[in-house]
Design an enzyme around this catalytic site. Structure first.
Site, short mmCIF file in Angstrom:
data_model
loop_
_atom_site.label_atom_id
_atom_site.label_comp_id
_atom_site.label_asym_id
_atom_site.label_seq_id
_atom_site.Cartn_x
_atom_site.Cartn_y
_atom_site.Cartn_z
N ARG A 86 0.80 -1.07 -0.07
CA ARG A 86 -0.07 -0.07 -0.10
C ARG A 86 0.93 1.26 -0.04
O ARG A 86 1.83 1.35 0.84
CB ARG A 86 -0.97 -0.06 1.16
CG ARG A 86 -1.88 1.07 1.40
CD ARG A 86 -2.73 1.28 2.65
NE ARG A 86 -2.19 1.92 3.51
CZ ARG A 86 -2.62 2.34 4.49
NH1 ARG A 86 -3.94 2.22 4.97
NH2 ARG A 86 -2.12 3.17 5.37
N TYR A 142 -3.16 11.43 7.05
CA TYR A 142 -3.34 9.99 7.32
C TYR A 142 -2.26 9.19 6.53
O TYR A 142 -1.85 9.29 5.57
CB TYR A 142 -4.48 9.39 6.83
CG TYR A 142 -4.68 7.93 6.66
CD1 TYR A 142 -4.32 7.33 5.86
CD2 TYR A 142 -4.88 7.37 8.28
CE1 TYR A 142 -4.40 5.79 5.68
CE2 TYR A 142 -4.64 5.90 8.32
CZ TYR A 142 -4.58 5.17 7.27
OH TYR A 142 -4.44 3.87 7.07
N ASP A 163 -5.17 3.84 0.01
CA ASP A 163 -6.24 4.22 0.86
C ASP A 163 -6.57 5.72 1.08
O ASP A 163 -5.91 6.58 1.38
CB ASP A 163 -5.95 3.73 2.45
CG ASP A 163 -7.26 3.66 3.39
OD1 ASP A 163 -7.07 3.04 4.16
OD2 ASP A 163 -8.12 4.35 2.83
N HIS A 219 -9.09 6.75 2.35
CA HIS A 219 -9.47 7.22 3.66
C HIS A 219 -10.79 7.95 3.84
O HIS A 219 -10.95 8.90 4.61
CB HIS A 219 -8.57 7.51 4.64
CG HIS A 219 -8.46 6.97 6.08
ND1 HIS A 219 -8.95 7.43 7.05
CD2 HIS A 219 -7.92 5.63 6.11
CE1 HIS A 219 -8.69 6.72 7.92
NE2 HIS A 219 -8.28 5.48 7.68
N GLU A 232 -9.09 2.33 -1.96
CA GLU A 232 -9.54 1.87 -0.75
C GLU A 232 -10.72 3.23 -0.14
O GLU A 232 -9.88 4.24 -0.13
CB GLU A 232 -9.03 1.38 0.08
CG GLU A 232 -9.72 0.97 1.45
CD GLU A 232 -8.52 0.47 2.60
OE1 GLU A 232 -8.86 0.48 3.66
OE2 GLU A 232 -7.57 0.09 2.09
N GLU A 289 -14.39 -1.39 5.82
CA GLU A 289 -13.66 -1.46 6.95
C GLU A 289 -14.50 -0.79 8.18
O GLU A 289 -14.41 -1.30 9.46
CB GLU A 289 -12.19 -1.03 6.92
CG GLU A 289 -12.06 0.45 7.05
CD GLU A 289 -10.68 1.18 7.16
OE1 GLU A 289 -10.26 2.04 7.83
OE2 GLU A 289 -10.08 0.33 6.55
N ARG A 335 -13.99 -4.82 2.61
CA ARG A 335 -12.85 -4.58 3.43
C ARG A 335 -13.18 -4.98 5.13
O ARG A 335 -12.42 -4.79 5.80
CB ARG A 335 -12.40 -3.13 3.52
CG ARG A 335 -11.72 -2.77 2.26
CD ARG A 335 -10.28 -2.93 2.67
NE ARG A 335 -9.64 -2.45 3.61
CZ ARG A 335 -8.52 -2.72 4.52
NH1 ARG A 335 -8.07 -4.00 4.45
NH2 ARG A 335 -7.98 -1.75 5.03
N GLU A 390 -4.81 -7.53 4.66
CA GLU A 390 -3.86 -6.22 5.09
C GLU A 390 -3.18 -6.80 6.47
O GLU A 390 -3.81 -7.47 7.23
CB GLU A 390 -4.94 -5.08 5.45
CG GLU A 390 -3.86 -4.01 6.35
CD GLU A 390 -4.73 -2.64 6.56
OE1 GLU A 390 -4.36 -1.85 6.94
OE2 GLU A 390 -6.19 -3.00 6.76
N TRP A 399 -11.76 11.93 8.47
CA TRP A 399 -10.44 11.66 8.55
C TRP A 399 -9.78 10.39 7.94
O TRP A 399 -10.58 9.49 7.84
CB TRP A 399 -9.99 11.46 10.17
CG TRP A 399 -8.43 11.15 10.37
CD1 TRP A 399 -7.47 11.95 10.38
CD2 TRP A 399 -8.13 9.87 10.68
NE1 TRP A 399 -6.49 11.35 10.56
CE2 TRP A 399 -6.72 10.04 10.75
CE3 TRP A 399 -8.66 8.49 10.74
CZ2 TRP A 399 -5.86 8.87 11.22
CZ3 TRP A 399 -7.94 7.55 11.18
CH2 TRP A 399 -6.52 7.64 11.35
C1 CS2 Z 1 -6.89 1.92 7.58
C2 CS2 Z 1 -6.88 2.03 9.26
O1 CS2 Z 1 -5.51 0.23 7.50
C3 CS2 Z 1 -6.43 0.91 7.16
O2 CS2 Z 1 -6.86 0.65 5.84
O3 CS2 Z 1 -8.13 2.65 7.26
O4 CS2 Z 1 -5.47 2.41 9.48
C4 CS2 Z 1 -7.57 2.83 9.97
O5 CS2 Z 1 -7.15 4.16 9.95
C5 CS2 Z 1 -7.57 2.35 11.46
O6 CS2 Z 1 -7.93 1.18 11.54
C6 CS2 Z 1 -8.81 3.10 12.25
O7 CS2 Z 1 -8.64 2.68 13.52
MG MG Z 2 -8.53 1.68 5.30
#
Ligand code: CS2
Ligand code: MG
Length: 412
Positions: free
Chosen positions: A147, A159, A220, A222, A246, A272, A293, A349, A412
């Site tokens: 990634r 991030y 990502d 995000h 993602e 996720e 995810r 992941e 975020w």
């Molecule tokens: C992220 C995570 O790994 C990922 O794909 O989106 O790091 C995410 O920010 C954290 O799990 C939040 O707790």
């Molecule tokens: Mg993520």
């Protein structure tokens, strides 16, 4: 096999973890991860105050019935806290059942569909030289898929960038160990979508030039883009043949993905922050994503996530289970057993945990030549050292949040 004891264990070696430990009257134990990053104590209370009294005296063998009982008798269904609590009970019961059967859980789930699980690691850099070094580091660690998260000119703290000076100053460890920062309040980070959209394609062009066309690359976004911005990003990254893009846009409104799909063929991964199959109904049925995810820990356990993935399989959508450091080694082990047993596995992941965490959670899963394997120990293959766990009391920690230049709160 009656549930005789149910303990909710909170420990904070490298970060906060919440684990449910069930013990039966014939001495079998099962572990389940219930860690919800930045809101851990909400799940602790849900388990201790509401679920544990319901578990004592129950038949540990009746996993499906217990799942349905916890989901339906709560009346208030779904959501991250409820589904993390149910997930912990579910995985602990599968751990017990596999131990009672004397086999690793994946065997109980139907056996292995592959020799190991392709996993991706997190490479990042504020600028290209640091990013290239991070990619090479991950290749040396054996990762065959990576990634890519890059800094954006003009933005200080965003991030996914490991070398985050503010974070290191606060926590004294590199960012890629944990996004949630210990402290009384969440820290604020910067964001500007137009700078990011202009910069990211140049990063992927440089990474492809440096590392060639073969290496599977993931990114990502995000949850930060509007649907049309996500469509533009997906299209601008097409020349660089991403494995997936993602969380390109917040997916509470599943329809938003139709607009993205209309404009780009870059594969999309989402889920996720989803907790049940109902969060996926439209995006799976309309073929709007390519990877699910969800993590076992946040989606009602193995019993429910397997249903989501079976539904996805009908649409040739694969798994891409969430595996950052806030999924504990117990949650990771459960993901590996499920990932080995399902047919529609895509990728896992993998953010390795820190040394303190690995001392608290003794694991038997293996990492070899870019593939993860859950191991052959009966159950899920993780033991929790209570003495070690007792050394690290809970420490308040929050995920950061974003404000735009004009002060508007942003995803975020
Ligand atoms: C992220 C995570 O790994 C990922 O794909 O989106 O790091 C995410 O920010 C954290 O799990 C939040 O707790
Ligand atoms: Mg993520």
């Amino acid at each position: 096999m009656i549930i005789e004891r149910a303990e909710v264990i909170v420990t904070s070696p490298d970060r906060n973890f919440v684990t449910l430990k069930l013990t039966t009257d014939d001495g079998l134990t099962g572990l389940g991860d219930a860690t919800l990053n930045g809101r851990e104590l909400a799940v602790v209370s849900y388990l201790r105050d509401h679920v544990v009294p319901l578990l004592l005296g129950r038949d540990a063998a009746r996993i499906e019935d217990t799942w349905q009982f916890l989901y339906r008798s709560a009346y208030w269904r779904r959501g991250p806290v409820t589904m993390a609590a149910i997930a912990a009970v579910d995985v602990a019961l599968w751990d017990i059942k596999a131990k009672a059967a004397g086999m690793p859980l994946y065997q109980l789930l139907g056996g292995a569909c592959r020799s190991g699980l392709l996993a991706y690691g997190h490479a990042s850099g504020k600028e290209l030289p640091e990013l290239f070094d991070s990619v090479r580091e991950h290749q040396e660690q054996g990762f065959r898929a990576i990634r890519i998260q890059s800094g954006v000119p003009g933005l200080d703290n965003i991030y996914g960038i490991a070398s985050n000076a503010r974070f290191e100053a606060n926590a004294g460890v590199r960012y890629d160990h944990e996004p949630a920062q210990r402290g009384a309040l969440p820290t604020e980070e910067d964001w500007d979508t137009r700078s990011y959209l202009r910069h990211l394609p140049t990063v992927f062009e440089a990474v492809r030039n440096e590392f060639g066309p073969q290496l599977p690359l993931l990114h990502d976004a995000h949850h930060r883009l509007t649907p049309i911005q996500a469509a533009r990003l997906g299209r601008s990254l097409e020349p660089y043949d991403l494995f997936w893009l993602e969380d390109c846009t917040p997916a509470e409104n599943q329809e938003a993905l139709r607009l993205v799909r209309r404009h780009t063929v870059t594969p999309l991964a989402i889920g996720e922050v989803f907790n049940t199959v109902w969060d996926y109904q439209q995006i799976i049925r309309e073929q709007l994503i390519d990877y699910v995810r969800s993590a076992v820990t946040h989606t009602g356990g193995i019993t429910h996530l397997r249903r989501v993935l079976d539904f996805a399989a009908q649409y040739q959508i694969k798994s891409g289970m969430h595996g950052p450091t806030d999924i504990s080694p117990v949650g990771m082990a459960a993901a590996l057993h499920l990932g080995l047993a399902i047919h529609n596995f895509g990728i896992q992941e993998y953010m390795p945990h820190g040394a303190k965490t690995n001392a608290v959670f003794r694991q038997t899963f293996t990492w070899d030549n870019g593939l993860l394997h859950p191991g052959e120990q009966p159950g899920i293959g993780v033991d929790l050292d209570l003495d070690e766990a007792g050394k690290y009391p809970y420490a308040q920690a929050y995920l950061p949040f974003n404000r735009l230049a004009d002060g508007t709160v942003h995803d975020w």
